[in-house]
Scaffold this motif. Structure first.
Motif, mmCIF file in Angstrom:
data_model
loop_
_atom_site.group_PDB
_atom_site.id
_atom_site.type_symbol
_atom_site.label_atom_id
_atom_site.label_comp_id
_atom_site.label_asym_id
_atom_site.label_seq_id
_atom_site.Cartn_x
_atom_site.Cartn_y
_atom_site.Cartn_z
ATOM 1 N N ALA A 253 0.831 -1.202 0.000
ATOM 2 C CA ALA A 253 0.000 0.000 0.000
ATOM 3 C C ALA A 253 0.869 1.256 0.000
ATOM 4 O O ALA A 253 0.627 2.220 -0.756
ATOM 5 N N PHE A 254 1.938 1.260 0.855
ATOM 6 C CA PHE A 254 2.850 2.412 0.863
ATOM 7 C C PHE A 254 3.539 2.546 -0.489
ATOM 8 O O PHE A 254 3.683 3.643 -1.032
ATOM 9 N N GLY A 255 3.983 1.421 -1.055
ATOM 10 C CA GLY A 255 4.682 1.460 -2.350
ATOM 11 C C GLY A 255 3.774 1.943 -3.457
ATOM 12 O O GLY A 255 4.223 2.660 -4.364
ATOM 13 N N ALA A 256 2.483 1.564 -3.447
ATOM 14 C CA ALA A 256 1.554 1.998 -4.483
ATOM 15 C C ALA A 256 1.355 3.504 -4.418
ATOM 16 O O ALA A 256 1.283 4.185 -5.459
ATOM 17 N N GLN A 257 1.312 4.073 -3.174
ATOM 18 C CA GLN A 257 1.200 5.522 -3.041
ATOM 19 C C GLN A 257 2.462 6.227 -3.535
ATOM 20 O O GLN A 257 2.393 7.248 -4.229
ATOM 21 N N ALA A 258 3.598 5.642 -3.188
ATOM 22 C CA ALA A 258 4.859 6.246 -3.625
ATOM 23 C C ALA A 258 4.994 6.191 -5.137
ATOM 24 O O ALA A 258 5.492 7.135 -5.767
ATOM 25 N N ALA B 58 16.313 2.765 -4.005
ATOM 26 C CA ALA B 58 15.742 4.082 -4.290
ATOM 27 C C ALA B 58 14.220 4.056 -4.140
ATOM 28 O O ALA B 58 13.622 4.976 -3.559
ATOM 29 N N PHE B 59 13.629 2.999 -4.680
ATOM 30 C CA PHE B 59 12.163 2.890 -4.563
ATOM 31 C C PHE B 59 11.745 2.672 -3.117
ATOM 32 O O PHE B 59 10.730 3.178 -2.661
ATOM 33 N N ARG B 60 12.604 1.906 -2.336
ATOM 34 C CA ARG B 60 12.298 1.692 -0.925
ATOM 35 C C ARG B 60 12.352 2.998 -0.181
ATOM 36 O O ARG B 60 11.547 3.284 0.705
ATOM 37 N N ALA B 61 13.362 3.870 -0.527
ATOM 38 C CA ALA B 61 13.492 5.163 0.148
ATOM 39 C C ALA B 61 12.293 6.043 -0.159
ATOM 40 O O ALA B 61 11.769 6.748 0.720
ATOM 41 N N LYS B 62 11.812 6.003 -1.443
ATOM 42 C CA LYS B 62 10.639 6.792 -1.802
ATOM 43 C C LYS B 62 9.408 6.296 -1.047
ATOM 44 O O LYS B 62 8.586 7.094 -0.573
ATOM 45 N N THR B 63 9.341 5.002 -0.890
ATOM 46 C CA THR B 63 8.210 4.417 -0.159
ATOM 47 C C THR B 63 8.274 4.822 1.302
ATOM 48 O O THR B 63 7.254 5.107 1.945
ATOM 49 N N PHE B 64 9.517 4.871 1.888
ATOM 50 C CA PHE B 64 9.668 5.270 3.285
ATOM 51 C C PHE B 64 9.215 6.702 3.476
ATOM 52 O O PHE B 64 8.642 7.047 4.508
ATOM 53 N N GLU B 65 9.482 7.570 2.493
ATOM 54 C CA GLU B 65 9.028 8.953 2.603
ATOM 55 C C GLU B 65 7.499 9.013 2.717
ATOM 56 O O GLU B 65 6.945 9.771 3.518
ATOM 57 N N VAL B 66 6.817 8.227 1.897
ATOM 58 C CA VAL B 66 5.339 8.200 1.960
ATOM 59 C C VAL B 66 4.890 7.693 3.316
ATOM 60 O O VAL B 66 3.963 8.233 3.942
ATOM 61 N N ALA B 67 5.562 6.636 3.851
ATOM 62 C CA ALA B 67 5.185 6.081 5.150
ATOM 63 C C ALA B 67 5.449 7.067 6.265
ATOM 64 O O ALA B 67 4.693 7.158 7.242
ATOM 65 N N THR B 68 6.562 7.878 6.140
ATOM 66 C CA THR B 68 6.899 8.871 7.153
ATOM 67 C C THR B 68 5.831 9.947 7.214
ATOM 68 O O THR B 68 5.453 10.412 8.306
ATOM 69 N N GLN B 69 5.303 10.342 6.048
ATOM 70 C CA GLN B 69 4.234 11.331 6.024
ATOM 71 C C GLN B 69 2.985 10.796 6.722
ATOM 72 O O GLN B 69 2.253 11.563 7.358
#
Length: 428
Positions: free
Chosen positions: A12-17, A58-69
């Motif tokens: 779900a986090f990855g799909a948002q990212a 890189a994609f994991r880091a982008k996903t982490f940004e979405v999860a952090t928000q």
């Protein structure tokens, strides 16, 4: 191997990212689903998104940004390598997997243990609820089974009672049938005995008649001889004939005594059942179809001891259809009285009286018998009874245009004449 709840949360986090990334930064494996909405990306590209999170930093880091928000407070706590107590273990495990701080493997294992424990607890709760529902359904089924069993017991008891009643009725019916069969056998035996006696008497009468005819022939022969012998012997022949006639008369009287025949003016037609009213005697019968000429009927009425049986309404509605019924009856009875006086015949006129509570009155006429059918019977049946009451060999003439009556009375000695023949004879 991540538990399914954690994998779903990461996807779900990855799909948002994926939806917020420039097209050039999207991993090649995810480009086919990048244009979809977030929910559809999760549903159709979940496996590829999970693989990209695991293998694409890189994609994991982008996903982490979405999860952090989505969970900023939880990220700050995890940066200190501590597991929050009140947080959702699934979110904690997903963020640890994405953030990967120092010692993240131990934190992830602890978070996964919490997830598994929570999952087991939820599973146990679901199983307990399912077991409770099953027990409730089982209790309801048992109650329904008890109710059905009691209802079936009552139904079986009722059916047993009905079966017993039916058996009792069947036994009574069998007893009644046996009694009826016994009565029928007795009646047949009595009838057979009466027929045998009548046949014996008839044979005796026929033998006596043959003997008397022989003696009569002898007397006639003697009379012929006496005429040829001359006038002197005529007186002797006359005396012999007188003696023979006296002998025949005595023999007939002796035969009457032997058969025990009482002196009576009763006719067979008088024995047929009739309906009665205070004003008239009534009876009923039936006839058929034959010649329609009045001359034919007049010729039949010259037969010795002929009995004329008339289907009353059949004749009146043929001859005087427009007249009232009482006038029709009176006119027919008066006409039949005149015919009886001219021909010396026995005349019986039958009217249908089965549809009235009491037969209507009919003016009596000399030499004619008037009958109305009794309640529950028709004129057809009464005409049949009148004809059947007559002895075999007696001439009977039935006047009717009813084909059914004609078939009912058909037998040797019975003539059926059309109603128009009698109507023409009455007008002559």
């Amino acid at each position: 191997m991540l538990p399914e709840p954690v994998r779903v949360r990461l996807v779900a986090f990855g799909a948002q990212a994926l939806g917020s990334m420039p097209a050039a930064e999207v991993p090649p494996a995810l480009r086919p689903v990048a244009k979809f909405a977030a929910a559809k990306r999760s549903r159709l590209g979940g496996t590829a998104i999970g693989a990209a999170i695991a293998g694409e930093p890189a994609f994991r880091a982008k996903t982490f940004e979405v999860a952090t928000q989505a969970h900023p407070d939880l990220v700050r706590v995890l940066e200190q390598s501590e597991l929050p107590v009140a947080a959702d273990p699934v979110d904690v495990a997903a963020l640890v997997y994405l953030q990967r701080p120092d010692g993240w493997e131990k934190l992830l294992d602890a978070a996964l243990d919490a997830v598994r424990e929570s999952t087991d607890t939820e599973r146990r709760d679901r199983e307990a609820q399912a077991a409770t529902r099953v027990r409730e359904q089982l209790d309801a089924a048992r109650a329904s089974a008890r109710e059905t069993r009691e209802r079936l017991k009552g139904e079986i008891s009722r059916l047993k009672e009905e079966n017993t009643a039916l058996r009792r009725k069947l036994q009574q019916a069998r007893q009644q049938l046996a009694s009826a069969q016994e009565g029928e056998r007795n009646a047949r035996e009595h009838a057979s005995s009466a027929v045998d006696q009548a046949q014996t008497a008839q044979r005796a009468a026929e033998a006596e008649m043959r003997r008397l005819r022989g003696r009569l022939a002898e007397a006639e022969e003697a009379a012929t001889s006496a005429r040829r012998s001359g006038r002197g012997e005529r007186d002797l022949t006359t005396a012999r004939l007188a003696l023979l006639l006296d002998t025949l008369s005595d023999a007939a009287s002796g035969l009457r005594r032997e058969l025990a025949l009482p002196a009576s003016s009763l006719r067979p037609g008088d024995t047929v059942q009739e309906a009665r009213s205070p004003a008239a005697r009534v009876d009923s019968s039936g006839g058929g179809r034959s010649a329609a000429e009045p001359a034919y009927l007049a010729e039949l009425l010259t037969l010795p001891h002929v009995h004329l049986v008339v289907d009353g309404y059949n004749v009146t509605k043929t001859a005087w259809r427009t007249m009232p019924l009482d006038a029709q009856r009176t006119r027919l009875v008066q006409g039949l009285a005149a015919i009886a006086a001219r021909s010396g015949s026995e005349v019986t006129c039958v009217f249908d009286g089965a549809d009235v509570s009491a037969p209507p009155p009919v003016t009596p006429a000399q030499g004619i018998r008037v009958r109305f059918s009794p309640e529950g019977r028709s004129a057809d049946e009464l005409i049949g009874d009148l004809v059947e009451a007559e002895p075999d060999g007696r001439a009977v003439v039935v006047v009717t245009s009813d084909r059914e009556i004609a078939e009912r009375v058909r037998r040797p000695g019975v003539r059926v004449v059309e109603a128009v023949a009698l109507a023409g004879l009455l007008r002559a």
